[in-house]
Design an enzyme around this catalytic site. Structure first.
Site, PDB file in Angstrom:
ATOM      1  N   LYS A 173       0.871  -1.181   0.000  1.00 29.49           N
ATOM      2  CA  LYS A 173       0.000   0.000   0.000  1.00 29.49           C
ATOM      3  C   LYS A 173       0.904   1.226   0.000  1.00 29.49           C
ATOM      4  O   LYS A 173       1.397   1.666   1.033  1.00 29.49           O
ATOM      5  CB  LYS A 173      -0.898  -0.014   1.240  1.00 29.49           C
ATOM      6  N   GLU A 176      -0.885   7.389  -0.881  1.00 31.68           N
ATOM      7  CA  GLU A 176      -1.997   7.767  -1.764  1.00 31.68           C
ATOM      8  C   GLU A 176      -1.612   8.931  -2.681  1.00 31.68           C
ATOM      9  O   GLU A 176      -2.269   9.155  -3.692  1.00 31.68           O
ATOM     10  CB  GLU A 176      -3.240   8.129  -0.944  1.00 31.68           C
ATOM     11  N   THR A 230       2.083   7.858  12.692  1.00 34.67           N
ATOM     12  CA  THR A 230       1.472   6.710  12.010  1.00 34.67           C
ATOM     13  C   THR A 230       2.137   5.421  12.466  1.00 34.67           C
ATOM     14  O   THR A 230       1.470   4.405  12.653  1.00 34.67           O
ATOM     15  CB  THR A 230       1.616   6.844  10.475  1.00 34.67           C
ATOM     16  N   GLY A 231       3.455   5.457  12.643  1.00 33.32           N
ATOM     17  CA  GLY A 231       4.185   4.267  13.088  1.00 33.32           C
ATOM     18  C   GLY A 231       3.666   3.747  14.416  1.00 33.32           C
ATOM     19  O   GLY A 231       3.537   2.534  14.617  1.00 33.32           O
ATOM     20  N   GLU A 248      10.330   2.186   9.899  1.00 34.57           N
ATOM     21  CA  GLU A 248      11.345   3.172   9.494  1.00 34.57           C
ATOM     22  C   GLU A 248      10.661   4.522   9.578  1.00 34.57           C
ATOM     23  O   GLU A 248       9.852   4.870   8.719  1.00 34.57           O
ATOM     24  CB  GLU A 248      11.830   2.895   8.067  1.00 34.57           C
ATOM     25  N   CYS A 282      14.093  11.641   4.832  1.00 30.79           N
ATOM     26  CA  CYS A 282      14.063  11.238   6.244  1.00 30.79           C
ATOM     27  C   CYS A 282      15.382  11.513   6.929  1.00 30.79           C
ATOM     28  O   CYS A 282      15.432  11.836   8.103  1.00 30.79           O
ATOM     29  CB  CYS A 282      13.680   9.769   6.356  1.00 30.79           C
ATOM     30  N   GLU A 383      10.157  17.153  13.463  1.00 26.97           N
ATOM     31  CA  GLU A 383      10.557  17.084  12.059  1.00 26.97           C
ATOM     32  C   GLU A 383       9.682  18.052  11.260  1.00 26.97           C
ATOM     33  O   GLU A 383       8.462  17.994  11.377  1.00 26.97           O
ATOM     34  CB  GLU A 383      10.307  15.637  11.595  1.00 26.97           C
TER      35      GLU A 383
HETATM   36  P1  NAD Z   1       2.744   9.026   6.744  1.00 25.17           P
HETATM   37  O1  NAD Z   1       3.000   8.381   8.050  1.00 25.17           O
HETATM   38  O2  NAD Z   1       1.723  10.118   6.703  1.00 25.17           O
HETATM   39  O3  NAD Z   1       2.257   7.961   5.655  1.00 25.17           O
HETATM   40  C1  NAD Z   1       3.054   6.865   5.287  1.00 25.17           C
HETATM   41  C2  NAD Z   1       2.174   5.753   4.751  1.00 25.17           C
HETATM   42  O4  NAD Z   1       1.325   5.286   5.802  1.00 25.17           O
HETATM   43  C3  NAD Z   1       1.230   6.184   3.628  1.00 25.17           C
HETATM   44  O5  NAD Z   1       1.147   5.129   2.692  1.00 25.17           O
HETATM   45  C4  NAD Z   1      -0.093   6.361   4.341  1.00 25.17           C
HETATM   46  O6  NAD Z   1      -1.222   6.210   3.510  1.00 25.17           O
HETATM   47  C5  NAD Z   1      -0.025   5.233   5.343  1.00 25.17           C
HETATM   48  N1  NAD Z   1      -0.902   5.358   6.516  1.00 25.17           N
HETATM   49  C6  NAD Z   1      -1.339   6.479   7.131  1.00 25.17           C
HETATM   50  N2  NAD Z   1      -2.119   6.152   8.187  1.00 25.17           N
HETATM   51  C7  NAD Z   1      -2.181   4.801   8.242  1.00 25.17           C
HETATM   52  C8  NAD Z   1      -2.820   3.860   9.104  1.00 25.17           C
HETATM   53  N3  NAD Z   1      -3.574   4.248  10.129  1.00 25.17           N
HETATM   54  N4  NAD Z   1      -2.652   2.546   8.860  1.00 25.17           N
HETATM   55  C9  NAD Z   1      -1.876   2.125   7.839  1.00 25.17           C
HETATM   56  N5  NAD Z   1      -1.254   2.963   6.983  1.00 25.17           N
HETATM   57  C10 NAD Z   1      -1.396   4.288   7.184  1.00 25.17           C
HETATM   58  O7  NAD Z   1       4.151   9.522   6.207  1.00 25.17           O
HETATM   59  P2  NAD Z   1       4.445  10.342   4.893  1.00 25.17           P
HETATM   60  O8  NAD Z   1       3.995  11.754   5.125  1.00 25.17           O
HETATM   61  O9  NAD Z   1       3.938   9.611   3.700  1.00 25.17           O
HETATM   62  O10 NAD Z   1       6.050  10.269   4.835  1.00 25.17           O
HETATM   63  C11 NAD Z   1       6.872  11.163   5.498  1.00 25.17           C
HETATM   64  C12 NAD Z   1       7.477  10.527   6.726  1.00 25.17           C
HETATM   65  O11 NAD Z   1       8.186   9.342   6.369  1.00 25.17           O
HETATM   66  C13 NAD Z   1       8.511  11.405   7.388  1.00 25.17           C
HETATM   67  O12 NAD Z   1       8.320  11.397   8.793  1.00 25.17           O
HETATM   68  C14 NAD Z   1       9.837  10.746   7.022  1.00 25.17           C
HETATM   69  O13 NAD Z   1      10.881  11.010   7.919  1.00 25.17           O
HETATM   70  C15 NAD Z   1       9.453   9.320   7.001  1.00 25.17           C
HETATM   71  N6  NAD Z   1      10.418   8.524   6.218  1.00 25.17           N
HETATM   72  C16 NAD Z   1      11.296   7.702   6.875  1.00 25.17           C
HETATM   73  C17 NAD Z   1      12.240   6.968   6.161  1.00 25.17           C
HETATM   74  C18 NAD Z   1      13.230   6.073   6.852  1.00 25.17           C
HETATM   75  O14 NAD Z   1      13.973   5.365   6.170  1.00 25.17           O
HETATM   76  N7  NAD Z   1      13.287   6.053   8.173  1.00 25.17           N
HETATM   77  C19 NAD Z   1      12.269   7.072   4.766  1.00 25.17           C
HETATM   78  C20 NAD Z   1      11.363   7.899   4.131  1.00 25.17           C
HETATM   79  C21 NAD Z   1      10.435   8.622   4.864  1.00 25.17           C
END
Ligand code: NAD
Length: 491
Positions: A173, A176, A230-231, A248, A282, A383
């Site tokens: 997934k 979006e 979200t994590g 991650e 990130c 961040e």
């Molecule tokens: P996000 O957490 O908003 O979304 C990431 C993904 O999670 C998307 O596909 C989203 O649709 C999905 N998601 C959202 N809510 C969910 C839920 N309740 N259940 C399951 N899936 C859900 O993050 P983003 O804005 O897309 O990305 C930016 C973030 O990612 C930044 O914090 C960045 O630091 C981090 N990032 C980390 C790494 C790494 O290697 N550590 C790499 C790239 C990005």
């Protein structure tokens, strides 16, 4: 609109309608894609479960799976232009950066393709001639893979390649906001020889299309890259069925510059570390921590260079960095800067949208430098994920380490100094998953990537990146089975 790939077939949304994908550089419509709901994801999970439980993939010899990944690398190189263009349209990032990403992705397929089957397990010496014992590696099962928008295909393939190498099936997934290269990936994997049902794709918003991947009992592992908030939701949901979890997450990465560093090099890296991809990285070097005696000169040069950075869309050959991903994300960055200034930060440059009419339909934001940020303030803790550099000052080595480690994140960091011993000492003491010395951003598929503290859990890349997708099973055989007769009463 048939954008989901389930059980080897392209299928449309059951109920969710469609979503417009717009290029962040000018708001132009890129495409309409199907918007998934919980039911779509459940159908994909069922397909992945069936492919794992009854399909050929988990028992395909690992070197054969590896060959398929090597073929995927070749196909990606052949289709690089199409993939890079699609990535740039979705993300707004410069085409040249998307092209680099495709090279990195091909290297990742190759790395895991070669690693597959290299470790067939081991025999364990029992010390007993009547027992035989071995450890074998097996796939975990059905993997739920959830990925972000900043490096859409790269972050995806960091999961897909080891998951496939180890013999798992998966449901992907992607964000979006940036689905296109993941749609293209499904055809590529099929062409490379991945059997039907092994690779499944659903699109849509996280809470609807993504959440089942962390909740459903038929998913064995969930691997997530994205934001910290979200994590936490995903880890909590996964706990109910004790899934394997890999996270991650975000970073607030320190870039420590000592007075003895080569000045021009350190300035140049400080700029690249934060303004590449408009800070939407990130591992961006968002916290400049500079030694007091060079602070004024160093920051003045960073500001001068930041003001020269040319903004532009993905296909503008003069552009040096692009837009933010969405209007909502730009508002978040604006709010972050406003809070930082309220908390006492000094705005040295940027802090607003560009005035140029050329940028009015995109989500651009000027490279921004916030000086004199206070330790413990929001600006150094949260961040921004935008082109915003904060500046802190240190006195000596201990002070530098203390400030750089004063964060709940721990993804990456750098130290610039010409003192080789100090470089190693500081690198040893920084509590971050990757440390660069006199450099910023390079990573290698053969070296682990992952966060300390709240930047994550589990590793991507490297040999232990493959191990994340494997179960290690110990098989012990008694070669002279018979009653134990441990208790005299049973005689
Ligand atoms: P996000 O957490 O908003 O979304 C990431 C993904 O999670 C998307 O596909 C989203 O649709 C999905 N998601 C959202 N809510 C969910 C839920 N309740 N259940 C399951 N899936 C859900 O993050 P983003 O804005 O897309 O990305 C930016 C973030 O990612 C930044 O914090 C960045 O630091 C981090 N990032 C980390 C790494 C790494 O290697 N550590 C790499 C790239 C990005």
């Amino acid at each position: 609109m048939a954008d989901f790939f389930i059980g080897g077939q392209w299928v449309g949304a059951r109920a969710g309608g469609t979503r417009e994908i717009r290029c962040p550089a000018d708001g132009s419509l890129v495409a309409e894609v199907a918007e998934g709901t919980r039911e779509d994801t459940e159908a994909a999970i069922a397909a992945a479960r069936a492919a794992f439980d009854t399909g050929p993939w988990p028992s395909t010899p690992a070197p054969e799976r590896g060959d398929i990944l090597l073929r995927a690398a070749e196909l990606l190189e052949q289709r690089k232009d199409t993939f890079a263009r699609a990535e740039s349209l979705d993300t707004g990032k410069r085409l040249v950066e998307s092209e680099y990403d495709m090279d990195d992705i091909a290297a990742c397929f190759r790395y895991f393709g070669k690693l597959a089957g290299q470790d067939a397990g081991r025999v364990v010496d029992t010390g007993n001639p009547d027992a035989f014992s071995r450890v074998v590696y097996e796939p975990v099962g059905v993997c739920g893979l959830i990925t972000p928008w900043n490096y859409p295909l790269l972050q995806t393939v960091w999961k897909v390649a080891p998951a496939l190498a180890a013999g798992n099936t998966f449901v992907l997934k992607p964000s979006e906001l940036t689905p296109h290269t993941c749609v293209l990936l499904m055809s590529l994997l099929t062409d490379a020889g991945v059997p039907a049902g092994v690779a499944n794709l659903v699109l849509g918003a996280g809470p609807a299309a993504g959440a089942p991947l962390s909740e459903h009992p038929d998913v064995d592992l969930v691997s997530f890259t994205g934001g910290l908030a979200t994590g936490k939701v995903i880890a909590a949901a996964a706990a109910a069925t004790v899934k394997k979890v890999a996270l991650e997450l975000g970073g607030k990465n320190p870039n420590v510059v000592f007075a003895d560093a080569d000045f021009d090099t350190a300035v140049d890296y400080a700029i690249t570390a934060i303004f590449l991809h408009s800070g939407q990285v990130c591992s961006a070097g968002a916290r400049l921590i500079v030694q007091r005696e060079i602070h004024d000169e160093f920051v003045a040069e960073v500001v001068r260079r930041a003001e020269l950075i040319r903004l532009g869309g993905p296909f503008d050959p003069d552009a040096e960095t692009g837009p933010l991903i969405s209007a909502a994300h730009r508002e978040k960055v604006e709010q972050y800067v406003a809070t930082a200034i309220e908390e006492g930060a000094v705005l040295r440059t940027g802090g607003r949208r560009p005035a140029d009419e050329r940028f009015k339909d995109g989500y651009f934001y000027l490279p921004t430098v916030l000086d004199d940020v206070r330790q413990g303030s929001t600006a150094v803790r949260e961040e921004s994920f935008g082109p915003v550099l904060t500046v802190e000052t240190f006195t000596d080595e201990d002070d530098a380490v203390r400030i750089a480690n004063d964060t709940h994140y721990g993804l990456a960091g750098a130290v610039f100094t010409n003192d080789a011993s100090r470089a190693q000492r500081v690198a040893n003491r920084l509590r971050h998953g990757t440390i660069w010395i006199n450099d910023f951003h390079p990573y290698l598929p053969q070296a682990e990537w992952g966060g300390y503290k709240q930047s994550g859990f589990g590793r991507e890349l490297g040999p232990t990146g493959l191990a994340e997708y494997q179960e290690a099973k110990h098989i012990y055989q008694n070669l002279r089975p018979g009653p134990l007769r441990w208790f005299s009463g049973e005689k």
